[in-house]
Design a protein around this motif. Sequence first.
Motif, short mmCIF file in Angstrom:
data_model
loop_
_atom_site.label_atom_id
_atom_site.label_comp_id
_atom_site.label_asym_id
_atom_site.label_seq_id
_atom_site.Cartn_x
_atom_site.Cartn_y
_atom_site.Cartn_z
N VAL A 5 0.83 -1.21 0.00
CA VAL A 5 0.00 0.00 0.00
C VAL A 5 0.86 1.25 0.00
CG1 VAL A 5 -1.70 1.34 1.30
CG2 VAL A 5 -1.96 -1.14 1.10
N HIS A 6 1.87 1.30 0.86
CA HIS A 6 2.65 2.53 1.02
C HIS A 6 3.61 2.78 -0.13
CE1 HIS A 6 0.90 2.20 5.01
NE2 HIS A 6 1.20 3.48 5.18
N ILE A 7 4.06 1.75 -0.79
CA ILE A 7 4.91 1.93 -1.98
C ILE A 7 4.12 2.55 -3.13
CG2 ILE A 7 6.07 0.63 -3.83
CD1 ILE A 7 7.15 -1.24 -1.60
N ASN A 8 2.81 2.29 -3.15
CA ASN A 8 1.98 2.76 -4.27
C ASN A 8 1.28 4.09 -4.03
OD1 ASN A 8 1.77 0.70 -6.60
ND2 ASN A 8 1.78 -0.56 -4.76
N LYS A 9 1.64 4.80 -2.98
CA LYS A 9 1.02 6.09 -2.74
C LYS A 9 1.59 7.15 -3.70
CE LYS A 9 4.23 7.61 0.90
NZ LYS A 9 4.35 8.01 2.32
N GLY A 10 0.90 8.27 -3.82
CA GLY A 10 1.44 9.38 -4.60
C GLY A 10 0.69 9.75 -5.86
N ALA A 11 -0.34 8.98 -6.23
CA ALA A 11 -1.08 9.28 -7.47
C ALA A 11 -1.75 10.65 -7.42
CB ALA A 11 -2.12 8.19 -7.73
N THR A 12 -2.26 11.02 -6.26
CA THR A 12 -2.96 12.30 -6.13
C THR A 12 -2.05 13.46 -6.50
OG1 THR A 12 -4.38 11.42 -4.37
CG2 THR A 12 -4.17 13.82 -4.51
N ASP A 13 -0.86 13.48 -5.96
CA ASP A 13 0.08 14.57 -6.24
C ASP A 13 0.46 14.61 -7.72
OD1 ASP A 13 0.08 15.38 -3.61
OD2 ASP A 13 1.88 14.26 -3.08
#
Length: 405
Positions: A389-397
């Motif tokens: 989950v945490h590796i795949n964060k960042g799409a929003t930015d």
Amino acid sequence: MKIPYLIGIKTYGLLIFLASFFNLKAKKRFEGQRQVFSFLKKNVDGGAKYLWFHAASLGEFEQGRPIIEKLKTLHPEYKILLTFFSPSGYEVRKNYEGADLVCYLPLDTPSNVKRFLNLVKPVKAIFIKYEFWPNFLMYCTKHKIPTYVVSANFREDQVFFKWYGAKYAKILKGFEQIFVQDEVSRKLLSTIGVKKVVVAGDTRFDRVIEIAEAKKDLPLIDAFKAKGRLVIAGSSWPKDEDLLVEYLQENKEVKLLIAPHEIHESHISEIESKLNVPAVRYSNADVNSISKSRCLIVDSIGLLSSLYQYADVAYIGGGFGVGIHNILEAAVYGIPVVFGPNYEKFREARELVAKGGAFSVREYWQLQSTFDWLLMDGAVAGKASYDYVHINKGATDEILKQIFS
């Protein structure tokens, strides 16, 4: 495609009208769509710059929510119009404070489209994951309203990629930019000449991380678990519940929390009838009753994303039906996730299975052996879930940077 499509959309509208006489969901949709223009005429601020977000239903809204909320912080000069197609989205989020206006999307007829967009005059339109409405898109393109799709996910079996799908594929070329979840989607779109594509990832990862960081403490759940091992089943259906109840009854040291997908009285009573262990409904629970129970049935909505923090293993329902529900809400807490066999169309499920954080079962013996193992030693699987989950964060930015650069 224009005339057949127009006939189809008007026929659909007629069917919704007829169904509204005996189906509550259809009635809500019909009434909501009928009131859209009077609502907008009364509430639109003529001097404001609107960003229009559209979500088919509640699940798509949750994907778009991180974008809306970060946008409000970064660009307060805009107002937000949020539309839904389904009552399951609108009825739950009609009072959502992150949007300035919330309403249904009218049917995609030329007259509705012109009237809707002339009232709102959005400066940009953002569609979440799915929902490709040709007349809305054509009008936006003609009037130079940049239109985007975010968190999109494409599969080879979709109509766009069939030999007869050229006219449908043309719709996709009208978007200013399509933000897809993965490289597979980008490559598929390139085969039909759709080039304005960015692999940005899935905003759901950002959303579940936000939810986990703002999780509620639930003392009753803490008291229920005590020092035992706890399986939490989210969005369960009857087939899921049959397997879970059998496991509970064979394993006296384990406790089970069930948060069913349907919480109407007949379904809750059905679950209770299957149990031969002490059980209590969340709505009736107190510290005394909960301490004597081995099964807790959550008969209210809005708690599930916070409940998972107490689980040793999470079971996600729907895998014996049309498909599993949201596994990321559980995985974000670093716990192993188990579900039924119908998960292949969900990218995150396939990837988490491959990484050893999720497990699919078809029969009771598989569920039994998987639970036994994970409840004894699920730390490695839990870490795989958390890391994924945490590796795949960042799409929003990434999406906001592209749209507002």
